[in-house]
Design a protein around this motif. Structure first.
Motif, PDB file in Angstrom:
ATOM      1  N   TYR A 161       0.831  -1.201   0.000  1.00  0.00           N
ATOM      2  CA  TYR A 161       0.000   0.000   0.000  1.00  0.00           C
ATOM      3  C   TYR A 161       0.866   1.252   0.000  1.00  0.00           C
ATOM      4  O   TYR A 161       0.564   2.235  -0.698  1.00  0.00           O
ATOM      5  CB  TYR A 161      -0.932   0.041   1.224  1.00  0.00           C
ATOM      6  N   GLY A 208      -9.113  -2.820  -8.317  1.00  0.00           N
ATOM      7  CA  GLY A 208      -9.595  -1.949  -9.378  1.00  0.00           C
ATOM      8  C   GLY A 208     -10.863  -1.197  -9.039  1.00  0.00           C
ATOM      9  O   GLY A 208     -11.488  -0.598  -9.921  1.00  0.00           O
ATOM     10  N   GLY A 244      -9.886   0.881  -4.002  1.00  0.00           N
ATOM     11  CA  GLY A 244      -8.460   1.055  -3.676  1.00  0.00           C
ATOM     12  C   GLY A 244      -7.769   2.185  -4.429  1.00  0.00           C
ATOM     13  O   GLY A 244      -7.245   3.110  -3.803  1.00  0.00           O
TER      14      GLY A 244
HETATM   15  N1  LIG Z   1      -2.945   5.333   7.840  1.00  0.00           N
HETATM   16  C1  LIG Z   1      -3.540   4.546   6.953  1.00  0.00           C
HETATM   17  N2  LIG Z   1      -4.278   5.097   5.972  1.00  0.00           N
HETATM   18  C2  LIG Z   1      -4.878   4.307   5.025  1.00  0.00           C
HETATM   19  O1  LIG Z   1      -5.557   4.815   4.119  1.00  0.00           O
HETATM   20  C3  LIG Z   1      -4.701   2.889   5.101  1.00  0.00           C
HETATM   21  C4  LIG Z   1      -3.937   2.384   6.146  1.00  0.00           C
HETATM   22  N3  LIG Z   1      -3.366   3.222   7.054  1.00  0.00           N
HETATM   23  N4  LIG Z   1      -3.761   1.058   6.275  1.00  0.00           N
HETATM   24  C5  LIG Z   1      -4.295   0.101   5.344  1.00  0.00           C
HETATM   25  C6  LIG Z   1      -5.496   0.627   4.583  1.00  0.00           C
HETATM   26  C7  LIG Z   1      -5.695  -0.080   3.264  1.00  0.00           C
HETATM   27  N5  LIG Z   1      -5.550   0.935   2.248  1.00  0.00           N
HETATM   28  C8  LIG Z   1      -5.525   0.679   0.874  1.00  0.00           C
HETATM   29  C9  LIG Z   1      -5.330   1.669  -0.056  1.00  0.00           C
HETATM   30  C10 LIG Z   1      -5.257   1.381  -1.409  1.00  0.00           C
HETATM   31  C11 LIG Z   1      -5.352   0.103  -1.881  1.00  0.00           C
HETATM   32  C12 LIG Z   1      -5.227  -0.173  -3.336  1.00  0.00           C
HETATM   33  O2  LIG Z   1      -4.789   0.650  -4.107  1.00  0.00           O
HETATM   34  N6  LIG Z   1      -5.589  -1.356  -3.821  1.00  0.00           N
HETATM   35  C13 LIG Z   1      -5.421  -1.778  -5.189  1.00  0.00           C
HETATM   36  C14 LIG Z   1      -4.531  -2.987  -5.100  1.00  0.00           C
HETATM   37  C15 LIG Z   1      -4.139  -3.676  -6.313  1.00  0.00           C
HETATM   38  C16 LIG Z   1      -3.380  -4.978  -6.006  1.00  0.00           C
HETATM   39  O3  LIG Z   1      -2.542  -5.009  -5.099  1.00  0.00           O
HETATM   40  O4  LIG Z   1      -3.662  -5.956  -6.691  1.00  0.00           O
HETATM   41  C17 LIG Z   1      -6.788  -2.113  -5.763  1.00  0.00           C
HETATM   42  O5  LIG Z   1      -7.724  -2.391  -4.985  1.00  0.00           O
HETATM   43  O6  LIG Z   1      -6.945  -2.091  -6.971  1.00  0.00           O
HETATM   44  C18 LIG Z   1      -5.567  -0.905  -0.968  1.00  0.00           C
HETATM   45  C19 LIG Z   1      -5.661  -0.605   0.394  1.00  0.00           C
HETATM   46  C20 LIG Z   1      -5.289   2.118   2.839  1.00  0.00           C
HETATM   47  N7  LIG Z   1      -5.253   2.012   4.181  1.00  0.00           N
END
Ligand SMILES: Nc1nc(=O)c2c([nH]1)NC[C@@H]1CN(c3ccc(C(=O)N[C@@H](CCC(=O)O)C(=O)O)cc3)C=[N+]21
Length: 395
Positions: free
Chosen positions: A145, A364, A367
């Protein structure tokens, strides 16, 4: 205590004892919590349901994501079921599958706009926004992340700084790192990646972040101002903003709709439920002690799941035509993928896609938009710091 009050207290105690220790989602809890603790049942006070209210815009300046500022004016006497809304998507052929809400492309559009504003800022004041990320320990998911966040910064021209600290360091070391970023004028946003190692006091570390740089929106004053409809927080948590952005961009009506939010974390569930209320939705919040999560969810026009449990929400949890926003990012072991795991949501996608009118995929979906919102909050913070903000929130 008077006789009646004493009797009521006894009745309440008896009722409490009769309650099962925890609901079907109790496996979400640590063992100690499952064993004994439980909360008072939330009264199902859906006050707004079925009543009409006068719609009057008082202030047009409140930003889009914070919701329209409309006063609660009750018609008197209240009429029951004054506005029976047809089931959303009535008349649609449900054998057809849902619209897949494309978070990647929404995020791309937002980043494009941010990049343009960053260029303008550089021309105007000679500075770009700066984001500092504090990563403690070596959780694989947290590391990915954080990588996405830094990559996002690069794409839009935001400067990023990363403090990587070992999982066995002291709380003071983390607080010192945060303090240095507080004092650095090139840093406009500070994010401490959660979860922190177990031995650390999360509240202490998060409250070390200065309010003006709290781009995660977890500071109590930011949460409080989000909860008070007459006020505006400096920052709203990124995942909550992402959910609202996806709903609004998909043209989904929120006013008067029944939305169920699964999970009540400060990162997603709580701020999302507050933001939805600002948009005049009727919100049910489901958590590990809820006794009938499936029943409540099945009555909802919109379901937002942020429980962190893979495949929790099955087809049987959904009303036909419901809108499903899946915030879950659950790492599942997968030796065939690059990092040894892949992400899956909270919702059983194959079942939900047959029932829902619209659904976000994982990955997608939410996130990428969450990351885009972090960049947006960092840009907003820099605008405030350089006196470029057009609209100042209340402190
Ligand atoms: N202080 C803090 N702030 C947060 O905002 C925070 C945190 N801690 N801890 C964990 C969670 C989780 N989180 C995500 C953000 C983006 C994706 C993301 O971009 N996901 C892609 C992943 C693609 C892949 O890996 O395949 C998607 O869903 O397409 C996931 C999870 C923010 N968090």
């Amino acid at each position: 205590m008077g006789g009646a009050a004493a009797a009521a207290a006894v009745a309440l105690l008896a009722a409490t004892r009769r309650r099962p220790a925890a609901g079907p989602l109790a496996f979400l809890l640590p063992r100690a919590a499952r064993a004994g603790l439980h909360e008072a049942a939330a009264p199902a006070a859906e006050e707004e349901k079925g009543r009409t209210r006068r719609r009057r815009r008082r202030r047009s300046s409140s930003s889009r994501l914070l919701g329209p500022d409309i006063p609660d004016t009750w018609d008197s006497p209240p009429r029951a079921a004054a506005r029976p809304s047809p089931p959303s998507g009535a008349g649609v052929d449900y054998d057809s599958t849902a619209t897949i809400i494309d978070g990647k492309s929404v995020a791309e559009d937002i980043r494009f706009q941010i990049a343009e504003e960053v260029r303008q800022m550089k021309n105007a004041v000679g500075h770009v926004p700066g984001l500092a990320v504090v990563l403690v320990g070596d959780r694989r998911d947290s590391e990915s992340y954080v990588r996405y966040k830094i990559k996002g910064c690069e794409e839009v021209g935001i400067k990023s700084l990363l403090a990587e600290l070992p999982g066995n360091c002291t709380e003071d070391v983390v607080v010192d790192s945060v303090s240095r970023f507080n004092e650095d004028p090139s840093v406009h946003g500070i994010l401490v990646q959660l979860p922190l190692p177990q031995h650390m006091d999360e509240e202490r570390i998060l409250s070390a972040i200065s309010l003006e740089k709290d781009v995660d929106g977890f500071h109590p004053l930011n949460v409080g101002n989000l909860a008070l409809r007459s006020r505006k927080p400096l920052f709203v948590p990124c995942a909550a903003k992402a959910c609202l952005e996806l709903l609004l961009q998909s043209g989904i009506e929120l006013m008067g709709k029944h939305v169920t939010v699964i999970g009540r974390s400060k990162v997603v569930g709580l701020p999302t439920s507050l933001l939805l209320q600002r948009h005049h939705a009727t919100v049910s919040i489901i958590h590990a002690f809820t006794t009938n999560p499936e029943e409540i969810t099945r009555q909802s026009d919109i379901v937002i799941s942020a429980a962190g449990v893979a495949n929790l929400v099955r087809g049987s949890w959904l009303k036909k035509g419901a809108v499903v926003i899946d915030v879950g990012t659950n790492p599942i072991e997968d030796p065939t993928s690059d990092y040894g795991y892949r992400l899956t949501g909270d919702v059983c996608f194959e079942e939900a896609v047959k029932l829902a009118s619209a659904i976000t995929p994982v990955p997608g979906g939410v996130g990428p938009v969450t990351i885009a919102m972090l960049l947006a909050n960092t840009l907003d913070s820099a605008k405030l710091a350089y006196g470029l903000a057009t609209e100042s929130p209340e402190l």
